[in-house]
Design an enzyme around this catalytic site. Structure first.
Site, short mmCIF file in Angstrom:
data_model
loop_
_atom_site.label_atom_id
_atom_site.label_comp_id
_atom_site.label_asym_id
_atom_site.label_seq_id
_atom_site.Cartn_x
_atom_site.Cartn_y
_atom_site.Cartn_z
N ALA A 252 -25.62 -8.91 19.10
CA ALA A 252 -24.84 -10.11 18.77
C ALA A 252 -24.90 -11.23 19.79
O ALA A 252 -24.68 -12.40 19.44
CB ALA A 252 -23.38 -9.73 18.53
N PRO A 254 -25.73 -14.33 22.10
CA PRO A 254 -24.48 -14.83 22.68
C PRO A 254 -23.35 -15.09 21.69
O PRO A 254 -22.31 -15.63 22.08
CB PRO A 254 -24.93 -16.14 23.34
CG PRO A 254 -26.04 -16.62 22.46
CD PRO A 254 -26.76 -15.39 22.00
N GLY A 255 -23.53 -14.77 20.42
CA GLY A 255 -22.42 -14.83 19.49
C GLY A 255 -22.53 -15.87 18.40
O GLY A 255 -21.60 -16.00 17.59
N GLY A 256 -23.63 -16.62 18.34
CA GLY A 256 -23.74 -17.67 17.33
C GLY A 256 -23.68 -17.15 15.91
O GLY A 256 -22.94 -17.67 15.07
N LYS A 257 -24.45 -16.10 15.62
CA LYS A 257 -24.47 -15.56 14.26
C LYS A 257 -23.20 -14.76 13.98
O LYS A 257 -22.68 -14.78 12.86
CB LYS A 257 -25.72 -14.73 14.03
CG LYS A 257 -27.01 -15.56 14.07
CD LYS A 257 -28.22 -14.71 13.75
CE LYS A 257 -29.51 -15.54 13.81
NZ LYS A 257 -29.86 -15.94 15.18
N ASP A 302 -24.85 0.18 22.33
CA ASP A 302 -26.28 0.18 22.09
C ASP A 302 -26.51 0.17 20.58
O ASP A 302 -26.15 1.14 19.89
CB ASP A 302 -26.91 1.41 22.73
CG ASP A 302 -28.43 1.39 22.69
OD1 ASP A 302 -29.00 0.65 21.87
OD2 ASP A 302 -29.05 2.12 23.49
N ASP A 319 -30.48 -8.97 14.23
CA ASP A 319 -31.17 -10.14 14.77
C ASP A 319 -31.77 -9.70 16.10
O ASP A 319 -31.17 -9.87 17.15
CB ASP A 319 -30.19 -11.31 14.94
CG ASP A 319 -30.89 -12.58 15.35
OD1 ASP A 319 -31.90 -12.94 14.71
OD2 ASP A 319 -30.43 -13.23 16.31
N CYS A 372 -36.75 -14.36 15.66
CA CYS A 372 -37.17 -15.75 15.84
C CYS A 372 -38.56 -15.78 16.47
O CYS A 372 -38.77 -16.38 17.52
CB CYS A 372 -36.17 -16.53 16.67
SG CYS A 372 -35.82 -15.81 18.30
#
Length: 430
Positions: A252, A254-257, A302, A319, A372
């Site tokens: 997750a 840095p937390g954007g999604k 993990d 992701d 990405c």
């Protein structure tokens, strides 16, 4: 410090391993530079890093030794000056002002090399031809990245993607609909003199240009908007979180999604946001708090072995960490740090994360795998492995245009929607 002094200092720290996209905004925030000088320093840093191979080629035409054999301060000064010359900065300023920021002991050498280089341009003698080596110099990439994209997508799309990755990206904003509307945030930014347009990939996304550090915007600082590329916003749209669902974000930080998912599941939903590193989980918690999304539950865990009951989640997002070839314009030095031989390690991790997510979702639940990057190993290669090794996961139809079908999933090339490059695969547990 002047713009050039700031850029020189930042580039030296990147040589030592710093990340330019983290370092430079902090340096500019702490500086006394005005908006115009901050913009110039930003272009100098990111442009010099993106064009590093092309600049080394030019410097090599007038230097008496290979660039890599020079000490870092001299090397950085020569690249910085050469970049300005290729961007039509007047030679007296590009040379003189760069010499002034170089170490005193190196100024004579830097001056001599840059003056000789200024006499060669502006019709720069780039290597001709369309072979990989020539393209890699002109477009400024390692050979292997050019080879990989040409092999995967053909020369036309490969070149278009590589060219886009050399341009400054727009700042895409995701609006926190619990606190604001897209129209309201757009009006707020325009009132502050920001050029704003609607995104083309995701409903409600905003594109802002010329704003510098987005953290300085009140809308971002106060939690009404979050900087997030449209391709990343699209991944959450494809995941399609529903109100009240429990959703796992297996990697997750840095937390954007994770926060984008939380905005969609509503107050009765939960987002279990996992990351292996406590420091990175603190970034997730910070994003959650800024946006007021208490339903995000950061967990140090993990993702390959999630500390959760099997079949406990409605959906899971993988992701995965990847080579990042889709985000090269945002992470300017990444092209020089990632290596082809990093791919097997990354693929092993991606497979393990996908296997862990497959165990965590309920029957009928959805797993979305996204990266990405654009390499074959990390996209269709992982898809082929999942089809073979995870038969309980069947593929849902991939997203439509501008996404391009690839394997059972789809790829978005950087020039398709002026966004990051992204691969996505939608799987459903039977």
């Amino acid at each position: 410090m002047t713009s050039r002094e700031t850029a020189f200092a930042a580039l030296l720290r990147v040589e030592d391993g710093a990340y330019s996209n983290v370092l430079l905004p902090t340096m500019l925030r702490d500086s006394t530079l005005d908006a115009r000088d901050r913009a110039f320093a930003t272009d100098l840093v990111y442009g010099t890093l993106r064009q590093q191979r092309a600049l080394d080629y030019l410097v090599g035409l007038s230097a008496d030794r290979p660039v890599e054999e020079l000490d870092p301060p001299t090397r950085v000064a020569l690249r910085l000056g050469a970049y300005q010359l290729t961007r039509n900065v007047p030679a007296h300023a590009a040379v003189g002002e760069t010499v002034a920021v170089a170490p005193r002991r190196a100024r004579g050498y830097v001056n001599a090399v840059l003056r000789a280089l200024a006499g060669i341009g502006p019709q720069w003698p780039w290597p001709g031809g369309e072979d990989v080596a020539a393209l890699a110099v002109r477009l400024s990439y390692p050979d292997w990245i050019v080879e990989e994209l040409v092999a995967q997508y053909g020369p036309v799309d490969a070149r278009a993607s590589l060219e886009v990755a050399n341009e400054p990206p727009p700042v895409a904003l995701r609006v926190n609909t619990e606190r604001a509307t897209a129209e309201g945030v757009a009006d707020e930014l325009r009132a502050a003199g920001v050029e704003v347009s609607r995104g083309t990939l995701v409903d409600g996304a905003l594109l802002a240009r010329g704003i510098g550090d987005p953290a300085r915007l009140a809308a971002v600082a106060e939690g009404r908007a979050t900087p997030q590329d449209e391709a990343s916003q699209a991944v959450v749209h494809i995941l399609d979180p529903q109100p009240g669902e429990t959703i796992i974000d297996a990697a997750a930080a840095p937390g954007g999604k994770a926060t984008a998912i939380a905005e969609r599941v509503g107050e009765h939903g939960r987002v279990v946001a996992c990351d292996l590193h406590p420091g990175r989980i603190r970034l997730v918690a910070s994003a959650r708090d800024r946006l007021g999304l208490g339903r995000v539950l950061p967990v140090v865990a993990d993702g390959r072995s999630l500390p959760l009951r099997p079949a406990c989640a409605d959906r899971a997002l993988v992701d995965a960490p990847c080579s990042g070839l889709g985000v090269l314009r945002r992470r300017a030095e990444l092209r020089w740090r990632i290596r082809r031989d990093d791919l097997p390690r990354l693929v092993d991790l991606q497979r393990d994360l996908l296997r862990g997510a497959a165990e965590a979702v309920r029957p009928g639940g959805v797993v979305v795998y996204s990266v990405c990057t654009l390499t074959g190993d990390e996209t269709t290669g992982v898809d082929a492995w999942a089809e073979r090794e995870l038969p309980q996961l069947v593929a849902d139809p991939p997203p439509g245009a501008p996404w391009r079908p690839r394997g059972r999933g789809a790829v978005l090339l950087p020039h398709d929607a002026d966004s990051d490059g992204m691969y996505v695969l939608v799987l459903r547990r039977t």
